[in-house]
Write an enzyme that holds these catalytic residues in place. Structure first.
Site, PDB file in Angstrom:
ATOM      1  N   SER A  23       0.797  -1.227   0.000  1.00 35.09           N
ATOM      2  CA  SER A  23       0.000   0.000   0.000  1.00 35.09           C
ATOM      3  C   SER A  23       0.826   1.272   0.000  1.00 35.09           C
ATOM      4  O   SER A  23       0.352   2.322  -0.430  1.00 35.09           O
ATOM      5  CB  SER A  23      -0.933   0.004   1.217  1.00 35.09           C
ATOM      6  OG  SER A  23      -0.207  -0.186   2.413  1.00 35.09           O
ATOM      7  N   HIS A 229      -1.139   5.820   6.642  1.00 37.01           N
ATOM      8  CA  HIS A 229      -0.489   5.800   5.331  1.00 37.01           C
ATOM      9  C   HIS A 229      -0.175   7.234   4.898  1.00 37.01           C
ATOM     10  O   HIS A 229      -0.801   8.180   5.358  1.00 37.01           O
ATOM     11  CB  HIS A 229      -1.393   5.140   4.289  1.00 37.01           C
ATOM     12  CG  HIS A 229      -1.464   3.653   4.410  1.00 37.01           C
ATOM     13  ND1 HIS A 229      -2.314   3.020   5.286  1.00 37.01           N
ATOM     14  CD2 HIS A 229      -0.767   2.667   3.781  1.00 37.01           C
ATOM     15  CE1 HIS A 229      -2.149   1.715   5.186  1.00 37.01           C
ATOM     16  NE2 HIS A 229      -1.211   1.475   4.287  1.00 37.01           N
TER      17      HIS A 229
END
Length: 247
Positions: A23, A229
């Site tokens: 990711s 993230h």
């Protein structure tokens, strides 16, 4: 002839480039997602697309995918690689070591729960992950024998020793320690294979969570997979400069 604009040869295209990984390569958290990528959550704001747009590679493929572990790269992502591939980027290893579960445990559990779970992840990174990285790196080299391979690490999550609502200082320090352990393992194995390691802790320094100028999402309710993230700025100012400097 003068006036025809023929002042020199056209600028050569960049090398054939393939982006692999999890990711942190796909761009979870960066927005502007490619709907065709489904649950891989690939973002047009992620560093592979930023590099592609800046360098016009002769070809470009992005097979990175949210949630990927080392065996996913080996089994599902290497299709675009061949002897003409000139550049490969990769982030992998965090999911093998249980990054998502670490963050869940540290959010919901006590300091002791968090420390114990991070210790488990660190032991995995030290003693199990190296062989998994070796297998993946060998597979990449076998498919792309002429490529420059740039392996990027993971940033620290938190600026330490500042007041910050949320997790405790103990948890912040332990989570950052885990990033150091996994980055050290990744850098060591990358070097052993002749790959370049890109250390993004340098560009994220001062821009972690609790910094007041973060390049990362904290806990996101919806969509929850953006939690912890990099933001679009995290890709453009955190990951891209490191990859660009090493490519």
């Amino acid at each position: 002839m003068a006036g025809l604009g023929l002042s020199g040869p056209a600028q050569a295209a960049g090398p054939a480039y393939v982006a692999l990984g999890d990711s942190y390569s796909a761009g979870n958290g960066a927005g502007n997602y490619d709907s065709a990528s489904g649950d891989c959550h690939r973002s047009f704001n992620a560093f592979p697309y930023l590099w592609k747009n800046a360098h016009a590679p002769s070809s470009f493929a992005d097979t990175s995918c949210s949630g990927a572990v080392t065996t996913d790269v080996t089994n599902y992502q290497l299709g675009p690689l061949n002897s003409t591939t000139g550049l490969v980027s990769l982030t992998i290893g965090g999911n093998d070591a249980g990054f998502a579960d670490v963050m869940t445990t540290c959010n919901l559990g006590s300091d002791t729960d968090c420390v114990n779970r991070v210790n488990q992840a660190e032991d995995y990174a030290r003693y199990t992950l190296p062989a998994r990285l070796d297998a993946t790196y060998n597979a990449i080299r076998a498919k792309a024998p002429n490529a420059k391979v740039v392996v990027l690490g993971y940033p620290h999550m938190y600026t330490l020793n500042v007041f910050c609502i949320g997790l405790s200082d103990t948890k912040h320090k332990k989570i950052d320690e885990a990033a150091d352990v996994i980055d050290s393992v990744i850098a060591n194995r990358a070097a052993a294979h002749g790959f370049v390691f890109g250390d993004v802790r340098t560009t994220f320094n001062g821009h972690e969570l609790c910094s007041g100028d973060g390049y990362l999402h904290s806990l996101v309710v919806s969509p929850s997979w953006e939690s912890y993230h990099p933001t679009a700025t995290g890709h453009s100012s955190g990951y891209y400069p490191v990859f660009n400097a090493n490519s």
